[in-house]
Write an enzyme that holds these catalytic residues in place. Structure first.
Site, PDB file in Angstrom:
ATOM      1  N   CYS A 178       0.824  -1.221   0.000  1.00 22.38           N
ATOM      2  CA  CYS A 178       0.000   0.000   0.000  1.00 22.38           C
ATOM      3  C   CYS A 178       0.853   1.264   0.000  1.00 22.38           C
ATOM      4  O   CYS A 178       0.361   2.340  -0.331  1.00 22.38           O
ATOM      5  CB  CYS A 178      -0.918   0.010   1.217  1.00 22.38           C
ATOM      6  SG  CYS A 178      -1.981  -1.436   1.296  1.00 22.38           S
ATOM      7  N   HIS A 193      -3.382   6.982   3.106  1.00 26.39           N
ATOM      8  CA  HIS A 193      -3.775   5.715   2.493  1.00 26.39           C
ATOM      9  C   HIS A 193      -5.194   5.376   2.941  1.00 26.39           C
ATOM     10  O   HIS A 193      -5.524   5.483   4.122  1.00 26.39           O
ATOM     11  CB  HIS A 193      -2.784   4.629   2.904  1.00 26.39           C
ATOM     12  CG  HIS A 193      -3.232   3.256   2.523  1.00 26.39           C
ATOM     13  ND1 HIS A 193      -3.736   2.969   1.276  1.00 26.39           N
ATOM     14  CD2 HIS A 193      -3.270   2.094   3.225  1.00 26.39           C
ATOM     15  CE1 HIS A 193      -4.058   1.690   1.226  1.00 26.39           C
ATOM     16  NE2 HIS A 193      -3.792   1.142   2.394  1.00 26.39           N
ATOM     17  N   ASN A 251     -10.328  -0.329  -0.183  1.00 27.76           N
ATOM     18  CA  ASN A 251      -8.881  -0.125  -0.069  1.00 27.76           C
ATOM     19  C   ASN A 251      -8.203  -0.682  -1.320  1.00 27.76           C
ATOM     20  O   ASN A 251      -8.169  -1.886  -1.510  1.00 27.76           O
ATOM     21  CB  ASN A 251      -8.397  -0.833   1.206  1.00 27.76           C
ATOM     22  CG  ASN A 251      -6.889  -0.835   1.369  1.00 27.76           C
ATOM     23  OD1 ASN A 251      -6.144  -0.500   0.438  1.00 27.76           O
ATOM     24  ND2 ASN A 251      -6.426  -1.226   2.546  1.00 27.76           N
TER      25      ASN A 251
HETATM   26  C1  LIG Z   1     -10.332  -5.390   9.832  1.00 25.49           C
HETATM   27  C2  LIG Z   1     -10.952  -4.471  10.856  1.00 25.49           C
HETATM   28  C3  LIG Z   1     -12.027  -3.587  10.227  1.00 25.49           C
HETATM   29  C4  LIG Z   1     -11.606  -5.314  11.943  1.00 25.49           C
HETATM   30  O1  LIG Z   1     -12.151  -4.475  12.920  1.00 25.49           O
HETATM   31  P1  LIG Z   1     -11.830  -4.748  14.455  1.00 25.49           P
HETATM   32  O2  LIG Z   1     -12.567  -3.741  15.204  1.00 25.49           O
HETATM   33  O3  LIG Z   1     -10.338  -4.773  14.626  1.00 25.49           O
HETATM   34  O4  LIG Z   1     -12.462  -6.184  14.635  1.00 25.49           O
HETATM   35  P2  LIG Z   1     -11.934  -7.402  15.511  1.00 25.49           P
HETATM   36  O5  LIG Z   1     -11.106  -8.285  14.671  1.00 25.49           O
HETATM   37  O6  LIG Z   1     -11.359  -6.882  16.800  1.00 25.49           O
HETATM   38  O7  LIG Z   1     -13.273  -8.121  15.828  1.00 25.49           O
HETATM   39  C5  LIG Z   1     -14.295  -7.503  16.621  1.00 25.49           C
HETATM   40  C6  LIG Z   1     -15.526  -8.372  16.611  1.00 25.49           C
HETATM   41  O8  LIG Z   1     -16.112  -8.361  15.304  1.00 25.49           O
HETATM   42  C7  LIG Z   1     -16.202  -9.712  14.788  1.00 25.49           C
HETATM   43  N1  LIG Z   1     -15.893  -9.667  13.367  1.00 25.49           N
HETATM   44  C8  LIG Z   1     -14.690  -9.775  12.759  1.00 25.49           C
HETATM   45  N2  LIG Z   1     -14.832  -9.663  11.438  1.00 25.49           N
HETATM   46  C9  LIG Z   1     -16.142  -9.470  11.201  1.00 25.49           C
HETATM   47  C10 LIG Z   1     -16.897  -9.275  10.037  1.00 25.49           C
HETATM   48  N3  LIG Z   1     -16.327  -9.227   8.821  1.00 25.49           N
HETATM   49  N4  LIG Z   1     -18.218  -9.086  10.161  1.00 25.49           N
HETATM   50  C11 LIG Z   1     -18.835  -9.117  11.367  1.00 25.49           C
HETATM   51  N5  LIG Z   1     -18.162  -9.307  12.518  1.00 25.49           N
HETATM   52  C12 LIG Z   1     -16.834  -9.476  12.438  1.00 25.49           C
HETATM   53  C13 LIG Z   1     -15.194 -10.504  15.552  1.00 25.49           C
HETATM   54  O9  LIG Z   1     -15.555 -11.852  15.605  1.00 25.49           O
HETATM   55  C14 LIG Z   1     -15.254  -9.844  16.919  1.00 25.49           C
HETATM   56  O10 LIG Z   1     -16.370 -10.332  17.611  1.00 25.49           O
HETATM   57  P3  LIG Z   1     -16.378 -10.513  19.226  1.00 25.49           P
HETATM   58  O11 LIG Z   1     -16.189  -9.125  19.777  1.00 25.49           O
HETATM   59  O12 LIG Z   1     -17.708 -11.084  19.504  1.00 25.49           O
HETATM   60  O13 LIG Z   1     -15.224 -11.413  19.513  1.00 25.49           O
HETATM   61  C15 LIG Z   1      -9.896  -3.560  11.518  1.00 25.49           C
HETATM   62  O14 LIG Z   1      -9.056  -4.309  12.348  1.00 25.49           O
HETATM   63  C16 LIG Z   1      -9.064  -2.859  10.505  1.00 25.49           C
HETATM   64  O15 LIG Z   1      -9.560  -2.111   9.687  1.00 25.49           O
HETATM   65  N6  LIG Z   1      -7.741  -3.019  10.585  1.00 25.49           N
HETATM   66  C17 LIG Z   1      -6.833  -2.366   9.729  1.00 25.49           C
HETATM   67  C18 LIG Z   1      -6.973  -2.917   8.387  1.00 25.49           C
HETATM   68  C19 LIG Z   1      -6.218  -2.176   7.418  1.00 25.49           C
HETATM   69  O16 LIG Z   1      -6.175  -0.987   7.476  1.00 25.49           O
HETATM   70  N7  LIG Z   1      -5.613  -2.881   6.499  1.00 25.49           N
HETATM   71  C20 LIG Z   1      -4.929  -2.361   5.435  1.00 25.49           C
HETATM   72  C21 LIG Z   1      -3.671  -1.785   5.836  1.00 25.49           C
HETATM   73  S1  LIG Z   1      -2.830  -1.525   4.410  1.00 25.49           S
END
Ligand SMILES: CC(C)(COP(=O)(O)OP(=O)(O)OC[C@H]1O[C@@H](n2cnc3c(N)ncnc32)[C@H](O)[C@@H]1OP(=O)(O)O)[C@@H](O)C(=O)NCCC(=O)NCCS
Length: 333
Positions: A122, A258, A289
């Site tokens: 990215c 980004h 993204n």
């Molecule tokens: C991916 C992302 C949106 C996930 O959000 P998050 O708040 O970190 O989510 P978590 O993994 O902590 O999960 C939180 C809860 O949502 C649930 N969950 C995870 N993915 C899910 C989905 N796609 N849909 C619904 N629920 C989901 C999990 O099971 C968890 O449930 P629980 O609280 O009952 O255990 C976030 O971590 C993110 O955007 N990270 C950066 C990604 C990024 O920028 N990547 C590119 C960089 S170049």
């Protein structure tokens, strides 16, 4: 005694023109939620994404790059024959060799430019802009086309809850050329290989071909850890970039981080204390993204919609797999 001739470059470099190509398929959250047991509401809340762009079969890394580049050349008022450098930032050109850059350069009708791909995920586009600026100032090129392009739908597992809703397809390009005044500030860039595993392809091709039912080595991500790193560490890099450019946050007109996650964008804007007049790119909402293409897609939208004006100061900051990052202040073309 004979000496080597020195290289002669332009004193300064600037972005002369920008263009982009959005993949044509508009995919709303409702179309992908069943496969990952999710909901439109969850995806919008956690990432800010409403719809994403995915490529149709005929929209390839090469064709999308050519589409974006033609617009950038036209915007710059530069003919393809004047381009003597082509840098393509991508992780989704599916041939390890040759590079996408040589084929794109050929289709554009350029005249045998130096052409190569860079792999910085990215962050790749901002790496490319920094390299182009150095090439022009160092005397190894005059007009460099920098392209960020991805077709990440090829590398996304539609059943992976952590990534299926995030990634997208498209291309953005800029023409970088010589100028009388600085148009591209000092780059702040680096990497943290200790976190190599946070975003990566699941396995390499040698492991894929021995599988009973070979599957694409999709991207996998430890979203939470990436989120924390991006929201906290990258705000510091953004401030360092302003400092090294001699720019105060009040002097900025445009902020183009980004487009990884709307919450990361908001967290960075808050911790940088961006004044209200600074326009913030929020292209992720309808694009998703697009990795290396994300920054030029977002900036081009702001230029096209009149949110960013020619001569405005824009802070670009990109980060991703590696982990790797790069940032610079540029003048909007
Ligand atoms: C991916 C992302 C949106 C996930 O959000 P998050 O708040 O970190 O989510 P978590 O993994 O902590 O999960 C939180 C809860 O949502 C649930 N969950 C995870 N993915 C899910 C989905 N796609 N849909 C619904 N629920 C989901 C999990 O099971 C968890 O449930 P629980 O609280 O009952 O255990 C976030 O971590 C993110 O955007 N990270 C950066 C990604 C990024 O920028 N990547 C590119 C960089 S170049």
């Amino acid at each position: 005694m004979t000496g080597l001739n020195p290289s002669h470059g332009s004193r300064h470099a600037t972005i002369l023109g920008i263009g982009s190509y959005r993949a044509s398929r508009v995919i709303p959250n409702d179309d992908i939620v069943d496969a990952i047991d999710s909901s439109d509401e969850w995806i919008q809340q956690r990432s800010g994404i409403r719809t994403r762009r995915w490529a149709a079969p005929e929209e390839t890394v090469q064709s999308m790059s050519v589409g974006a580049s033609r617009k950038a050349l036209e915007h710059a008022g530069i003919d393809a024959s004047q381009i003597d450098g082509v840098i393509v930032a991508t992780v989704s050109h599916m041939l390890q060799t040759p590079s996408a850059a040589t084929a794109i350069a050929h289709e554009l009708g350029t005249d045998r430019p130096v052409a190569f791909d860079i792999s910085a995920a990215c962050a790749g586009f901002c790496h490319g802009v920094a390299l182009a600026s150095d090439m022009i100032r160092g005397g190894s090129a005059h007009h460099v086309l920098v392209i960020g392009v991805e077709r990440l739908s090829d590398l996304t597992n539609p059943e992976d809850r952590g990534t299926a809703f995030i990634f997208s397809d498209g291309a953005g390009a800029v023409v970088v050329g010589p100028s009388d005044e600085p148009g591209i500030g000092p780059v702040v860039w680096g990497s943290d290989g200790e976190q190599f595993d946070l975003i990566r392809q699941r396995e390499d091709w040698r492991d894929v071909i021995v599988q009973e039912k070979p599957m694409m080595p999709h991207l996998v991500m430890q979203g939470n850890a990436v989120f924390r790193w991006a929201a906290f560490e990258m705000a510091k890099v953004a401030q360092q970039t302003l400092d090294e450019s001699g720019i105060k946050v009040e002097d900025l007109d445009v902020f183009v981080p980004h487009q990884a996650n709307m919450r990361i964008i908001d967290a960075m804007a808050r911790s940088m204390k961006l004044p209200d007049h600074v326009k913030v790119a929020r292209d992720i909402a309808d694009q998703g993204n697009a990795s290396a293409a994300s920054i030029p897609l977002a900036l081009d939208r702001m230029v096209t919609e009149g949110e960013a004006k020619s001569g405005d100061l824009a802070l670009l900051i990109a980060f991703g797999a590696g982990l790797s990052y790069a940032a610079q202040v540029v003048k909007v073309p």
